[in-house]
Design an enzyme around this catalytic site. Structure first.
Site, short mmCIF file in Angstrom:
data_model
loop_
_atom_site.label_atom_id
_atom_site.label_comp_id
_atom_site.label_asym_id
_atom_site.label_seq_id
_atom_site.Cartn_x
_atom_site.Cartn_y
_atom_site.Cartn_z
N THR A 107 22.41 -97.81 -7.76
CA THR A 107 23.37 -96.47 -7.12
C THR A 107 23.69 -95.59 -8.08
OG1 THR A 107 25.43 -97.91 -7.52
CG2 THR A 107 24.35 -97.87 -5.32
N TYR A 162 32.03 -96.46 -5.20
CA TYR A 162 31.43 -97.71 -5.69
C TYR A 162 30.55 -97.41 -6.82
CZ TYR A 162 28.23 -101.60 -6.36
OH TYR A 162 27.21 -102.38 -6.87
N LYS A 189 30.58 -97.53 -11.21
CA LYS A 189 29.43 -98.27 -12.11
C LYS A 189 28.90 -97.39 -13.22
CE LYS A 189 28.84 -102.33 -10.17
NZ LYS A 189 29.43 -103.73 -10.70
N ASP A 207 22.03 -91.98 2.70
CA ASP A 207 20.84 -93.22 2.59
C ASP A 207 19.58 -92.28 2.23
OD1 ASP A 207 22.06 -95.70 2.86
OD2 ASP A 207 21.30 -96.00 5.00
#
Length: 339
Positions: free
Chosen positions: A126, A148, A152, A294
């Site tokens: 991601t 999220y 990271k 997406d």
């Protein structure tokens, strides 16, 4: 000397514990069991015939984290622990930023205090945001599309900064693609709380009759069958990648990112058909609108991991499906089946 595995009772964590124990490492697991089960660790011990030390504790609990380091000779850390649902992170971003960032700060501060400067970090594909092409190499532009992924990305930078400030730090940033499958014993596997967020555990639960049908998000992508294409990697291959990355951080310093993927993309419908073939079960599905954020196609170029870690994925699509089905069909309710 032991390896601390945070989030070691989780899906990827538990499979990595098996590979670590089988490779002769002593391990200490810290997990708050918020999205995992202690039963997974019982089965890790059963599979390997070896013991491990388990602390049920939260990384946000500074005293508990400190005591893990005080009571054990920790040589290096593999850091899986964190919240990981993309959709939930969009809905409750503060929870994700607080948990994933603060937990890692507390972990790294304890590491500094006890002179432990070797870490393998569970990152994610991601961090590439919306890549313009595939295959994706580690030097692609970075930029997350959800909180999220942003946690990271931020943690990758923070860990790099630790190495920049003190070159004794050794950091491996592992960017996973789409983990799938289960241990071939059928004793451990993916056991998501509630309705699965990821495609393949959802497919498995439809096949076993727990869920009615699969929603396929988008059938108008510029791909061979109109559905999204992703790089699915067997969780045992992924676990082996962590052992290789651990060897690297134990034997050298630096801060490097590695893609852990197969380098091959499969569409949603190809995955469904492969699972139907292996399980002998029909997986009814319906098409739904694309999900925001997406992308059409996303798969790895794993050449750097092969070159620098001596690692490559060995298990194919059929093996992933067979192992996943063995786990799901013999543990219909996941680890709750054992209770």
């Amino acid at each position: 000397m032991a390896i601390l595995v945070t989030g070691g009772a989780g899906y990827i964590g538990s499979h990595t514990c098996v590979e670590l124990l089988n490779s002769g490492y002593e391990i200490v697991v810290l997990d708050n069991l918020s999205n995992s089960s202690a039963e997974a660790l019982n089965r890790v011990k059963e599979i390997t015939g070896k013991d491990l030390t388990f602390y049920e504790a939260d990384l946000l609990d500074r005293e508990a984290v400190d005591s893990v380091f005080a009571e054990n000779e920790i040589e290096a850390v593999i850091h899986f622990a964190g919240l990981k649902a993309v959709g939930e992170s969009v809905a409750i971003p503060l929870k994700y930023y607080h948990n994933n960032l603060t937990g890692t700060f507390i972990l790294c501060e304890a590491m500094e205090k006890y002179g432990v400067k070797k870490i393998v970090f569970s990152s994610s594909a991601t961090v590439y945001g919306v890549p313009e092409t595939s295959p994706i190499t580690e030097d692609f532009p970075l930029g997350a599309t959800n909180p999220y992924g942003q946690t990271k990305l931020m943690l990758e930078q923070i860990l790099r900064d630790l190495h920049t400030a003190d070159n004794e730090w050794s950091v491996a940033l592992l960017r996973y693609f789409n983990p799938f499958g289960a241990h071939p014993s059928g004793r451990i596997g993916e056991d998501p709380n509630g309705i699965p967020n990821n495609l393949m555990p959802y497919v498995a639960q439809v096949a076993v009759g727990k869920l009615e049908q699969l929603s396929v998000f988008g059938n108008d992508y510029p791909t061979k069958d109109g559905t999204g294409v992703r790089d699915y990697i067997h969780v045992v291959d992924l676990a082996e990648g962590h052992v290789k990355a651990l060897e690297k951080v134990l034997n050298s310093t630096g801060a490097d990112a590695y893609n852990l993927g197969t380098g091959t993309g499969y569409s949603v419908l190809e995955m469904v058909k492969a699972f139907e073939k292996v399980s002998g079960k029909e997986v009814p599905y319906r098409f739904a609108d694309r999900r925001p954020g997406d992308i059409a196609t996303c798969f790895a170029d794993p050449a750097k991991a092969k070159r620098e870690l001596g690692w490559e994925a060995k298990r194919g699509l059929e093996e992933m499906c067979a192992d996943s089905w063995r786990w799901q069909s013999s543990n219909v309710n996941g680890y709750k089946s054992a209770e």
